[in-house]
Design an enzyme around this catalytic site. Structure first.
Site, PDB file in Angstrom:
ATOM      1  N   CYS A  34       2.419  88.096 -10.037  1.00 27.29           N
ATOM      2  CA  CYS A  34       1.044  87.971 -10.531  1.00 27.29           C
ATOM      3  C   CYS A  34       0.067  87.674  -9.403  1.00 27.29           C
ATOM      4  O   CYS A  34      -1.094  88.067  -9.454  1.00 27.29           O
ATOM      5  CB  CYS A  34       0.953  86.884 -11.592  1.00 27.29           C
ATOM      6  SG  CYS A  34       1.815  87.360 -13.097  1.00 27.29           S
ATOM      7  N   LYS A  37      -1.422  90.773  -7.919  1.00 27.60           N
ATOM      8  CA  LYS A  37      -2.059  91.711  -8.843  1.00 27.60           C
ATOM      9  C   LYS A  37      -3.488  92.046  -8.430  1.00 27.60           C
ATOM     10  O   LYS A  37      -4.305  91.171  -8.163  1.00 27.60           O
ATOM     11  CB  LYS A  37      -2.081  91.096 -10.232  1.00 27.60           C
ATOM     12  CG  LYS A  37      -2.784  91.964 -11.267  1.00 27.60           C
ATOM     13  CD  LYS A  37      -2.737  91.304 -12.630  1.00 27.60           C
ATOM     14  CE  LYS A  37      -3.907  91.767 -13.482  1.00 27.60           C
ATOM     15  NZ  LYS A  37      -3.484  92.511 -14.656  1.00 27.60           N
ATOM     16  N   HIS A 155      13.130 103.642   2.168  1.00 27.29           N
ATOM     17  CA  HIS A 155      12.542 102.936   3.301  1.00 27.29           C
ATOM     18  C   HIS A 155      12.553 101.448   3.002  1.00 27.29           C
ATOM     19  O   HIS A 155      12.295 101.042   1.871  1.00 27.29           O
ATOM     20  CB  HIS A 155      11.111 103.421   3.537  1.00 27.29           C
ATOM     21  CG  HIS A 155      10.476 102.815   4.743  1.00 27.29           C
ATOM     22  ND1 HIS A 155      10.820 103.193   6.014  1.00 27.29           N
ATOM     23  CD2 HIS A 155       9.549 101.849   4.868  1.00 27.29           C
ATOM     24  CE1 HIS A 155      10.109 102.472   6.884  1.00 27.29           C
ATOM     25  NE2 HIS A 155       9.328 101.663   6.202  1.00 27.29           N
ATOM     26  N   ASP A 242       2.944 106.763 -20.985  1.00 27.84           N
ATOM     27  CA  ASP A 242       3.856 105.650 -21.265  1.00 27.84           C
ATOM     28  C   ASP A 242       3.057 104.353 -21.301  1.00 27.84           C
ATOM     29  O   ASP A 242       2.062 104.199 -20.601  1.00 27.84           O
ATOM     30  CB  ASP A 242       5.032 105.585 -20.274  1.00 27.84           C
ATOM     31  CG  ASP A 242       4.606 105.439 -18.825  1.00 27.84           C
ATOM     32  OD1 ASP A 242       3.429 105.712 -18.496  1.00 27.84           O
ATOM     33  OD2 ASP A 242       5.453 105.042 -18.002  1.00 27.84           O
TER      34      ASP A 242
HETATM   35 CO    CO Z   1       2.492 105.455 -16.850  1.00 31.38          CO
END
Ligand code: CO
Ligand code: CO
Ligand code: CO
Length: 355
Positions: A34, A37, A155, A242
């Protein structure tokens, strides 16, 4: 674009699934992600300063907040590309790796694509536990394999705060891309998972979650949207996305804005993970949920007593699908997880209307 720049909303939900204890994954991250963010608002401002070069091969670029970018190769073939990585939200290393993979793959499925290859992205402490690292990579690799996708490489960098995820490339027919912008008035709205992973994570962090509820949330996050995508492609799907870090309303808002329509959602039809409603009523509200509500609530008309849950940030959430009524009815019978949550109308006062 949600995919290429998705560290912002996604981060909100990486609340810690288990209280940090020494040696556990989540104890090695500051504030469970968080802290890192970026708000969607800040991101919008920064992206507006990036120059744009028109390119006719770009079918979906970063200016439409879609799930993944789409690049035209031939009349029959386009690439779908996305990247997602984040700090641990569970303490079990294998599970974290697998959820990171399911979550990264999801944006390809949300466009109607077929994932073909993946590259891992890893930030790991210099003195981190290598057995733990091996488990993360193994969990991810097995989930990538389950998707029929090939791991090509990756990576890694040294970082005190662990982060893991994937860049995923998929293929798609250029005429069959399912964007946020395709929903049309008269379409039905289907959703394919239960809501509540953010609230349940928070409840667990507070020590009030039942183990069976946590397991149900983890199972949901581990479930690929692969079958949902494959079945949906047999129908006349107009739009799809989604549901992840912005929560159901946040992602529904993006569909409504991109499609210039209103999504009418009947909240009583929404299915929640076991325990989610109870924990929300007990105040187990993730910080990301509050941010999501602040950002999107002005786009919503109507209210509901449990409305707060509609902003719950989801990890590896379900697909929100807009398609004609007759197709919706048939798709519901073909996909046991899919259920009707509302419909699309001409644009009303607000992009979202709760019935
Ligand atoms: Co999405
Ligand atoms: Co994403
Ligand atoms: Co899409």
């Amino acid at each position: 674009m949600h995919s290429s720049y998705s560290l912002s909303p996604s981060y909100s939900l990486y609340s810690i699934l288990v209280p940090p204890t020494k040696g556990h994954l989540t104890s090695q991250t500051s504030a469970g992600g968080c802290a890192s963010k970026l708000s969607p608002k800040i991101l919008d401002q920064v992206l507006a300063r990036i120059p744009r070069w028109a390119n006719e091969n770009v079918l979906v670029g970063y200016d439409t907040a879609d799930d993944a970018g789409v690049y035209w190769l031939t009349p029959e073939l386009a690439l779908v590309q996305t990247v997602d990585f984040f700090t641990p939200m569970v303490d079990d290393a294998y599970t974290f790796g697998a959820i990171a993979a399911a979550n990264a793959l999801s944006d390809v499925y949300a466009m109607g694509g077929k994932p073909i290859s993946a590259l891992s992205i890893l930030a790991f402490p210099a003195k981190g536990d290598l057995d733990e690292l091996a488990e993360i990579l193994k969990g991810g690799a097995e989930k990538i394999h389950e998707a029929g996708c090939v791991l090509l490489g990756g990576h890694s960098v040294k970082d005190d705060e662990m982060k893991f995820g994937y860049a995923v490339t998929g293929t798609i027919h250029p005429d069959r891309v399912k964007t946020n912008a395709g929903a049309r008035p008269g379409d039905a709205l289907l959703f394919t998972k239960r809501i509540g992973t953010g609230v349940i994570s928070t409840a667990l962090k507070r020590g009030i979650a039942r183990e069976s509820d946590v397991q149900a949330a983890v199972d949901s996050m581990l479930k690929l949207n692969r079958e949902t995508c494959e079945v949906m492609l047999g129908f006349d799907v107009h739009g799809c996305t989604d549901v992840t870090g912005f929560g159901l309303i946040g992602h529904a808002r993006e569909v409504a804005l991109a499609s210039k329509v209103t999504l009418e959602i009947d909240p009583r039809k929404i299915q929640f993970l076991p325990g989610a409603v109870e924990y929300a009523e007990q105040g187990a509200i993730p910080g990301g949920l509050i941010n999501n509500r602040e950002f999107a609530s002005s786009c919503v008309e109507g209210s509901w007593e449990l409305e707060v849950l509609l902003y719950d940030p989801q990890t590896s959430g379900g697909l929100l699908i807009a398609l004609p009524e007759r197709d919706a009815a048939l798709l519901e019978t073909k996909l046991p997880d899919a259920y009707r949550i509302g419909q699309v109308t001409e644009r009303q006062n607000k992009p979202i209307r709760l019935l």
